[in-house]
Design a protein around this motif. Structure first.
Motif, short mmCIF file in Angstrom:
data_model
loop_
_atom_site.label_atom_id
_atom_site.label_comp_id
_atom_site.label_asym_id
_atom_site.label_seq_id
_atom_site.Cartn_x
_atom_site.Cartn_y
_atom_site.Cartn_z
N LEU A 67 0.82 -1.20 0.00
CA LEU A 67 0.00 0.00 0.00
C LEU A 67 0.86 1.26 0.00
CD1 LEU A 67 -2.79 1.39 0.32
CD2 LEU A 67 -2.49 1.15 2.79
N LEU A 68 1.88 1.30 0.84
CA LEU A 68 2.70 2.50 0.99
C LEU A 68 3.54 2.80 -0.24
CD1 LEU A 68 3.94 2.09 4.69
CD2 LEU A 68 2.10 3.57 3.84
N LEU A 69 3.92 1.75 -0.97
CA LEU A 69 4.85 1.93 -2.09
C LEU A 69 4.20 1.88 -3.47
CD1 LEU A 69 7.84 -0.21 -0.76
CD2 LEU A 69 7.71 2.27 -0.89
N LEU A 70 2.89 1.65 -3.53
CA LEU A 70 2.24 1.55 -4.84
C LEU A 70 2.35 2.84 -5.64
CD1 LEU A 70 -0.97 -0.62 -4.44
CD2 LEU A 70 0.76 -0.82 -6.23
N THR A 71 2.21 3.97 -4.97
CA THR A 71 2.33 5.24 -5.68
C THR A 71 3.73 5.40 -6.25
OG1 THR A 71 0.67 6.28 -4.26
CG2 THR A 71 2.15 7.74 -5.45
N THR A 72 4.74 5.05 -5.46
CA THR A 72 6.11 5.08 -5.96
C THR A 72 6.28 4.12 -7.13
OG1 THR A 72 6.93 5.59 -3.75
CG2 THR A 72 8.52 4.74 -5.33
#
Length: 411
Positions: A67-72
């Protein structure tokens, strides 16, 4: 930005597109390999620790970094070679399984090891998902997308058929060493296949904005897209009531309610893949004119079947019900992804896919924790599933008023 090496692409059918076929082949190894690993990790956790809270943490640990890294991951998918990203993802998963095998050989595996490895798998997922889904429309033309997405869904949905069936059999015959060795080999083969996809860098991308400017551009683009907003808001709440109870619930029902073994778990999880595969095949053969109606109708059916699953008292009835559930989810997922792809500029696809995944699954880690806590305090998994199914049905019925979704038509 990636640009395909074109060979009169407009005249190339889906199954004569070399690059797309290689992507399918890679998915045929990667996704089943992941599911072979997953059923092995699930049954290993259930076998080495009786505290079901730790079992829930296995999924929580994977979902948080994802979840935290999907945007990255979406930013990277739009800025770098998607083929390289997919290779690194599959190859890194193979390395993680090799580490797990070393712990098993040394007879020192613990619940903590499995949870840490699950978190590392979540990191890999965050980069592979936007790269995979944004690569498909780069390889295909707009009018080929529904069919291409359906075939991609078929390959990934064969995974919950082959993966659990193979994994459960290997656990019974060869133990955990055998199941994880096969998973490692499959992921290595997937990483090799994707390297043969021919992509080249777009020369116009020499001067790029900063990653932060890319992020702001993607956020503003998504915020102004009313269709994306409508889908994300609905999915945000649906995933909370579906992901945790179902993902954690099926293995626990097999182990604690039905008193089954790894083969029984493989049977139920294989039925998930069978239902999804049939749904993908159906959608590959028809053209949807009003995908919004199909999507909302599929959600209503999903909620009803999900509720009934909570009342199941037999393992094979449960297998049939979960097959029906995944059949209906295809009438939600494929129209949803195709709607998003058709309404998004190609240079924004990686960011939009990661945005959809990030926001719509924002409650999933919380769902895993809440489900685990409810089980730990004595609430049965069947009760949790029944209540969740009722809520999903009500949310779907409420969205029958959503004109933005219902009014969408494919090109």
């Amino acid at each position: 930005m990636d640009a395909v090496v074109k060979q009169d692409q407009l005249k190339v059918p889906v199954f004569k597109n070399r690059n797309f076929i290689l992507l399918l082949v890679s998915a045929l190894f990667s996704s089943p390999g992941y599911y072979v690993y997953l059923i092995g990790a699930e049954w290993l956790m259930l076998s080495i620790n009786d505290n079901r809270f730790y079992f829930g943490m296995l999924f929580f640990a994977a979902s948080v970094p994802r979840l935290l890294l999907l945007t990255t991951g979406g930013l990277i998918a739009d800025r770098f070679n998607k083929r390289t990203i997919l290779f690194c993802s599959d190859f890194s998963r193979a390395i993680l399984i090799a580490i797990l095998l070393s712990f098993i050989w040394m007879d020192s595996i613990t619940a903590v090891h499995l949870i840490i490895l699950a978190a590392c798998f979540g990191i890999s997922d965050a980069f592979s998902y936007p790269a995979m889904n944004s690569l498909t429309p780069v390889l295909l033309e707009d009018e080929q997308l529904q069919r291409g997405n359906s075939f991609m869904q078929m390959t990934t949905q064969i995974s919950p058929i082959l993966g659990p069936a193979l994994g459960g059999t290997l656990i019974a015959l060869l133990g955990f060493k055998g199941v994880f060795t096969v998973a490692l080999v499959m992921l290595l083969l997937a990483s090799v296949a994707v390297l043969f996809i021919r992509l080249k860098e777009d020369k116009k991308d020499a001067e790029r904005p900063s990653p932060w400017e890319d992020f702001k551009e993607g956020w503003n683009y998504a915020r102004k897209n009313e269709l994306v907003v409508s889908i994300v808001v609905m999915a945000f709440f649906l995933n909370f009531f579906f992901s945790g109870p179902l993902t954690i619930g099926i293995p626990i029902m097999v182990k604690d309610v039905f008193h089954g073994d790894a083969v029984n778990l493989a049977t139920v999880q294989t039925s998930l893949g069978i239902g999804a595969l049939i749904g993908a095949i159906v959608l590959a053969t028809i053209k949807l004119k009003k995908p919004g109606f199909i999507m909302i109708g599929g959600l209503i059916a999903l909620g009803v079947i999900y509720t009934i699953t909570g009342f199941s008292i037999h393992i094979y009835l449960t297998a049939v019900l979960v097959a029906l559930m995944t059949f209906t989810t295809q009438f939600v997922n494929i129209p949803l992804i195709t709607m998003l792809q058709q309404t998004t500029d190609k240079h924004m696809l990686g960011r939009m896919m990661s945005f959809l995944m990030t926001v719509s699954t924002g409650f999933v880690p919380v769902s895993f924790v809440v489900t685990s806590v409810l089980i730990a305090i004595g609430i049965s998994i069947q009760t949790i599933i029944i209540v969740s199914g009722i809520i999903i049905t009500l949310i779907a019925i409420y969205n029958m008023r959503n004109k933005k979704i219902l009014g969408f038509k494919f090109e």
